[in-house]
Design an enzyme around this catalytic site. Structure first.
Site, PDB file in Angstrom:
ATOM      1  N   SER A   1       1.858  -9.632  -0.861  1.00  0.00           N
ATOM      2  CA  SER A   1       1.509  -8.214  -0.770  1.00  0.00           C
ATOM      3  C   SER A   1       1.700  -7.609   0.619  1.00  0.00           C
ATOM      4  O   SER A   1       1.844  -6.408   0.748  1.00  0.00           O
ATOM      5  CB  SER A   1       0.066  -8.002  -1.242  1.00  0.00           C
ATOM      6  OG  SER A   1      -0.809  -8.809  -0.482  1.00  0.00           O
TER       7      SER A   1
ATOM      8  N   GLU B   1      -9.827   5.921   3.046  1.00  0.00           N
ATOM      9  CA  GLU B   1     -10.688   4.870   3.565  1.00  0.00           C
ATOM     10  C   GLU B   1      -9.790   3.674   3.852  1.00  0.00           C
ATOM     11  O   GLU B   1      -8.734   3.529   3.247  1.00  0.00           O
ATOM     12  CB  GLU B   1     -11.755   4.488   2.527  1.00  0.00           C
ATOM     13  CG  GLU B   1     -11.303   3.485   1.449  1.00  0.00           C
ATOM     14  CD  GLU B   1     -10.221   4.010   0.521  1.00  0.00           C
ATOM     15  OE1 GLU B   1     -10.090   5.239   0.403  1.00  0.00           O
ATOM     16  OE2 GLU B   1      -9.498   3.195  -0.085  1.00  0.00           O
TER      17      GLU B   1
ATOM     18  N   LYS C   1       0.816  -1.218   0.000  1.00  0.00           N
ATOM     19  CA  LYS C   1       0.000   0.000   0.000  1.00  0.00           C
ATOM     20  C   LYS C   1       0.850   1.269   0.000  1.00  0.00           C
ATOM     21  O   LYS C   1       0.455   2.281  -0.563  1.00  0.00           O
ATOM     22  CB  LYS C   1      -0.931   0.003   1.220  1.00  0.00           C
ATOM     23  CG  LYS C   1      -1.942  -1.148   1.230  1.00  0.00           C
ATOM     24  CD  LYS C   1      -3.068  -0.929   0.259  1.00  0.00           C
ATOM     25  CE  LYS C   1      -4.067  -2.083   0.250  1.00  0.00           C
ATOM     26  NZ  LYS C   1      -5.040  -1.973  -0.851  1.00  0.00           N
TER      27      LYS C   1
HETATM   28  C1  LIG Z   1      -1.583  -6.968   2.467  1.00  0.00           C
HETATM   29  C2  LIG Z   1      -2.714  -6.645   1.572  1.00  0.00           C
HETATM   30  N1  LIG Z   1      -2.840  -7.297   0.416  1.00  0.00           N
HETATM   31  C3  LIG Z   1      -3.860  -7.057  -0.424  1.00  0.00           C
HETATM   32  C4  LIG Z   1      -4.850  -6.140  -0.124  1.00  0.00           C
HETATM   33  C5  LIG Z   1      -5.980  -5.951  -1.088  1.00  0.00           C
HETATM   34  O1  LIG Z   1      -5.940  -4.774  -1.815  1.00  0.00           O
HETATM   35  P1  LIG Z   1      -5.565  -4.745  -3.349  1.00  0.00           P
HETATM   36  O2  LIG Z   1      -6.398  -5.760  -4.062  1.00  0.00           O
HETATM   37  O3  LIG Z   1      -5.848  -3.367  -3.777  1.00  0.00           O
HETATM   38  O4  LIG Z   1      -4.134  -5.082  -3.486  1.00  0.00           O
HETATM   39  C6  LIG Z   1      -4.761  -5.412   1.078  1.00  0.00           C
HETATM   40  C7  LIG Z   1      -5.777  -4.396   1.445  1.00  0.00           C
HETATM   41  O5  LIG Z   1      -5.876  -3.911   2.517  1.00  0.00           O
HETATM   42  C8  LIG Z   1      -3.668  -5.676   1.937  1.00  0.00           C
HETATM   43  O6  LIG Z   1      -3.536  -5.021   3.099  1.00  0.00           O
END
Ligand SMILES: Cc1ncc(COP(=O)(O)O)c(C=O)c1O
Lengths: 266, 622
Positions: B604, B337, B315
């Site tokens: 992620s 948000e 993020k």
């Molecule tokens: C670690 C992590 N991965 C994935 C996501 C999902 O978001 P996005 O699909 O935009 O990557 C989030 C959302 O809070 C997250 O904190």
């Protein structure tokens, strides 16, 4: 001639501003909506804006958000709202009805199905809050083809270039959002509203209504002086929320009557 | 034949130090392992050398260090005269010399090209077809300590046969990042290793060489020619667009203009790159999960370690970008948000760093689920406002943030956390997150010698997925999987999988796949991971689903939880529950693939924020 045009032509001849109350369809219960609509007309409403409840009303303040939630809890759908208009038209053929809501219920129903149904029950205008003219080409064309007015908003942030563009796209009337904020926000500034209305008038012959932030006789009377229509939403919906159900058919028209008298006393 | 055969990996990026004026500096450079030194024969330069000095410098050099002579629109007689007295190995032309001007000396030569918007590198390379290399100079007047090359790099065509030398604004601090992202044949530094004009500094040269050797260089392969979407109004086919109340149209137009402007502003890009490097900690590692790969018994699995970023998830790549934009646009207040709280924390973090007021909207249900992140945001000085409307989760937080923005448009910048929302957010957030895929492209070639076969990422709004996928969209032989949250199972209706089960509609400013009722009301969603608990998805994913480029699948809460434990136990890496969805899908397909297949998963985020959820599920109180 369309009901909206007839209505505004008459008012213009009488040099009076229109009073346009807003209520959310299905709030607090579905069976009260049509009787409330008739009550509004008797009390002096010229046009009715009927809110179509949506789960994610991002342009609305807490009062209308809660109205949406109450209506949805009753299971009120876009089809139900169309049925309410149909029932209303059994007794009233003259008062224009404008649906106000968000795009998704219309998308899911399908533009064509929606527009045909809306025409057949006697809807006069459709205001889709999250559909600016840039994205509205298809829906607007369909609405016009079925004699329904696509109604657009103009905001304090709208640039002169956009005002021009919106005026070309709009029909029925223009809805000037009197402040930066959501429905039911704090006080409006009549002087800046008057200035903006004058600016908009240079681009259109359509009536210009003002809404958001009109909550009492005084503000309604002030806005009536500088515009063609006064739109009152949250103040009415708040009454629906706070008054007992069996009193609503008295209380709501009484409030509207007071607004009407205040506007006409000028 | 594989399409990468023309681009065999090279073992390391070479280093040239330019503008040497003292024999001692040349000797230090040689000792440090510098490949080439540059002598400037242009009298207007503060680093110009005389024939005599040049002779002394070359005399002082040990063998196997190339000497380069730099000229700017010099007369041929001047160059002949220098060549007669100074034993130069190669000539470097920095002016408007024609190809004939360059080749008349019977010496190998390099031609420099100043990188501006819209330069045609391919045409330039063809014109100077006999040049040994092209030197791309991205130096920008007045920009210290950074280069804008990352975005400009997309101007370099993939089939460029010439070696590329990167110059301009290089420093000991940014050289490793430039090499990882751009993979040039060589880097060329001058001012970045000096204590004064023409006076090289031994410590800085040492640091520069260390930075340059930290990363092994790889094949020169650029980002693919990118599909030209969205269109100028933000549409990806029928999806995307601008579905907002009128009050927001002007602010969004202003944002679009600012974004387009700063996207081409080298100072902005330099600051962004610098922050990504020093504040976020990029490039993030690409890690070969050998034990887990072996355990599953099939494909080789690599993890793109976004969990190692500052604040623990991808993020922050986006919040740093948007906050820099907000600052440039003169906004003093940011709002956001958040669902899992990761985006809220990332926003509160950049707001603290830039001294901005920060308000984060969070559904009251999520506030209960993610207590630690709520406290983190408060520690960072942000105000966390509980949202009690609707389903009291992420979608309602988004509504509330929009309402705040409508009310405070003048001083407020809305930092959206994923590739959703009205145009230009889906475009802008994708661009800020695409650094994930760009790095992965380079890193996997170093580690595995080639591009991967499969990419996997979880999809909430879709930002980490598009960030990884975007630079690979043109490589149609690579299979892309986006993994949604199947919650209790797709058949139960308790899930958050709009792409797998939903239909197109309009929410939060764009047209996309949504979970809604027959009447068009948005449905409540369910997932074990708050970050995936959203009924919509970025419009570009809707487009990529329809055209079949990405395959969207879903895994259940239980499958994600199993994968969470597997990775923790087998690799010592505790993944976020969101990322665990991508891992869980990998678990299904890796065993069915040959051992020479390569899968890259976007890890992620890290799982620390989720340990309360996991403990509670196991009946443990902590
Ligand atoms: C670690 C992590 N991965 C994935 C996501 C999902 O978001 P996005 O699909 O935009 O990557 C989030 C959302 O809070 C997250 O904190």
């Amino acid at each position: 001639m369309s009901r909206l045009k007839t209505c505004f032509d008459q008012l213009r001849a009488q040099k009076r501003a229109a009073l346009i109350p807003f209520i959310t369809a299905g709030d607090p219960i579905q069976t009260l909506t049509v009787p409330l609509m008739h009550g509004l007309v008797e009390a002096g409403a010229d046009v009715i804006e009927l809110g179509v409840p949506f789960s994610d009303p991002m342009a609305d303040g807490p009062v209308i958000q809660r109205a949406s939630e109450r209506a949805l809890a009753q299971g009120t759908s876009l089809r139900d709202v169309l049925d309410m208009v149909k029932n209303f038209r059994l007794q009233n053929q003259t008062t224009p009805v404008v649906l106000m809501g968000y795009l998704n219920p219309i998308e899911i129903m399908g533009y064509k199905t929606f527009v045909q149904a809306a025409e057949s029950v006697g809807v006069d205008g459709v205001l889709t809050v999250d559909l600016p003219p840039e994205e509205a080409t298809d829906l607007s064309a369909l609405l016009r083809a079925h004699a329904i007015a696509p109604i657009f908003l103009i905001a304090p942030t709208t640039t002169p270039k956009r005002i021009k563009h919106i005026c070309v796209q709009a029909s029925g009337y223009l809805y000037y959002v009197s402040l930066k904020g959501v429905t039911g926000s704090a006080n409006l500034d009549v002087i800046s509203v008057a200035k903006k209305v004058t600016e908009i008038r240079q681009h259109t012959d359509l009536p210009i209504g003002v809404g958001f932030g009109i909550k009492d006789v005084q503000s309604a009377a002030q806005v009536a002086k500088v515009s063609d229509a006064v739109i009152v939403g949250s103040a009415l919906v708040r009454l629906v929320e706070t008054e007992a159900q069996d009193k609503l058919l008295k209380m709501i028209p009484a409030f509207v009557r007071a607004l009407r008298q205040g506007m006409d006393a000028l | 034949m594989s399409k990468f055969n023309n681009n065999q990996p090279i073992s390391r990026t070479r280093v040239k130090i330019c503008g040497i004026t003292r024999p001692h500096d040349a000797q230090v450079a040689a000792k440090l392992g510098v490949d080439a030194i540059g002598l400037v024969f242009y009298k207007n330069s503060p680093r110009a050398v005389s024939v005599k000095t040049a002779q002394k410098i070359i005399q002082a050099l040990p063998p196997f260090v190339t000497t380069v002579g730099l000229f700017v629109n010099a007369e041929p007689t001047f160059i002949h005269n220098i060549l007669a007295q100074v034993p130069l190995d190669i000539l470097q032309f920095h002016g408007e010399e024609s190809p004939d001007d360059c080749r008349r000396f019977d010496k190998p030569y390099i031609k420099a090209l100043r990188m501006r918007q819209n330069v045609d590198v391919q045409a330039f390379a063809q014109r100077y077809s006999d040049a040994k290399a092209l030197l791309l100079d991205s130096y920008v007047q007045g920009v210290k300590g950074g280069t804008g090359v990352i975005f400009d790099w997309q101007q370099v065509p993939s089939d460029l046969s010439k070696p590329i030398i990167i110059a301009g604004g290089l420093t000991p601090n940014n050289v490793s990042q430039v090499i990882t992202t751009l993979c040039p044949y060589a880097v060329d530094v001058s001012g970045g290793v000096e204590s004064a004009k023409g006076i090289k500094n031994a410590d800085k040269m040492t640091a520069f060489m260390k930075g340059a050797s930290m990363v092994k260089s790889i094949t020169l392969k650029k980002t693919p020619s990118l599909p030209d979407l969205p269109d100028s109004d933000g549409h990806f086919g029928p999806y995307g667009g601008l579905f907002v109340p009128e009050t927001l149209m002007q602010p969004l137009e202003e944002l679009q203009k600012a974004y387009q402007h700063y996207l081409n502003d080298s100072a902005f890009l330099a600051e962004l790159n610098d922050d990504l490097h020093h504040f976020v900690g990029r490039p993030s590692a690409l890690y070969h999960a050998t034990r887990w790969s072996q355990h599953l018994g099939g494909a080789q699995i690599y993890l793109k370690r976004e969990d190692l970023n500052h604040t623990g998830a991808h993020k922050i790549n986006n919040t740093v970008g948007q906050a820099l934009l907000a600052k440039r646009m003169g906004k003093t207040r940011v709002i956001a948000e958040t669902g899992a709280g990761q985006h809220g924390v990332a926003t509160a973090t950049v707001a603290a760093r830039f001294g901005m007021e920060c308000v984060v909207y969070m559904g009251s249900k999520d506030i209960k689920r993610q207590a630690i992140n709520v406290y983190r945001m408060r520690l960072l000085g942000a105000e966390v406002r509980a949202v009690e409307s609707g389903s009291k989760t992420l979608k309602d937080a988004l509504n509330e943030a929009m309402r705040d923005w409508v009310t405070h448009v003048d001083n407020t910048f809305y930092i959206i956390g994923t590739v959703a929302g009205p145009h230009p957010y889906p475009l802008m957030v994708r661009d800020f997150q695409a650094v994930i895929g760009r790095e992965t492209r380079q890193q996997i070639k170093v580690l595995a010698g080639r591009l991967p076969d499969i990419l996997i990422a979880c999809v909430g709004g879709g930002s980490n997925a598009i960030g990884l996928f975007y630079p690979f969209l043109d490589d149609t032989d690579i299979t892309l999987y986006g993994v949604e949250a199947a919650g209790d199972g797709l058949e139960t209706g308790r899930h958050a999988a709009p792409l797998c089960t939903g239909k197109p509609g309009v929410l939060h400013g764009n047209r996309t796949y949504l979970m809604s009722t027959e009447e068009g009301q948005i449905l409540e969603t369910h997932s074990i991971s708050a970050g995936l608990d959203y009924p919509g998805v970025g419009p570009e994913h809707a487009w990529l689903k329809d055209n079949g480029r990405v395959e969207y699948v879903a895994v259940t809460d239980d499958e994600a939880l199993d994968a969470f434990h597997d990775l923790t136990r087998l690799e010592g890496i505790m993944p976020a529950l969101e990322s665990s969805h991508a891992l869980a899908y990998c678990k299904k397909i890796a065993p069915t693939l040959d051992k020479d297949k390569i899968i890259v998963i976007n890890l992620s985020g890290r799982g620390d924020k989720d340990i309360h959820t996991v403990a509670a599920l196991e009946g443990i109180k902590i």
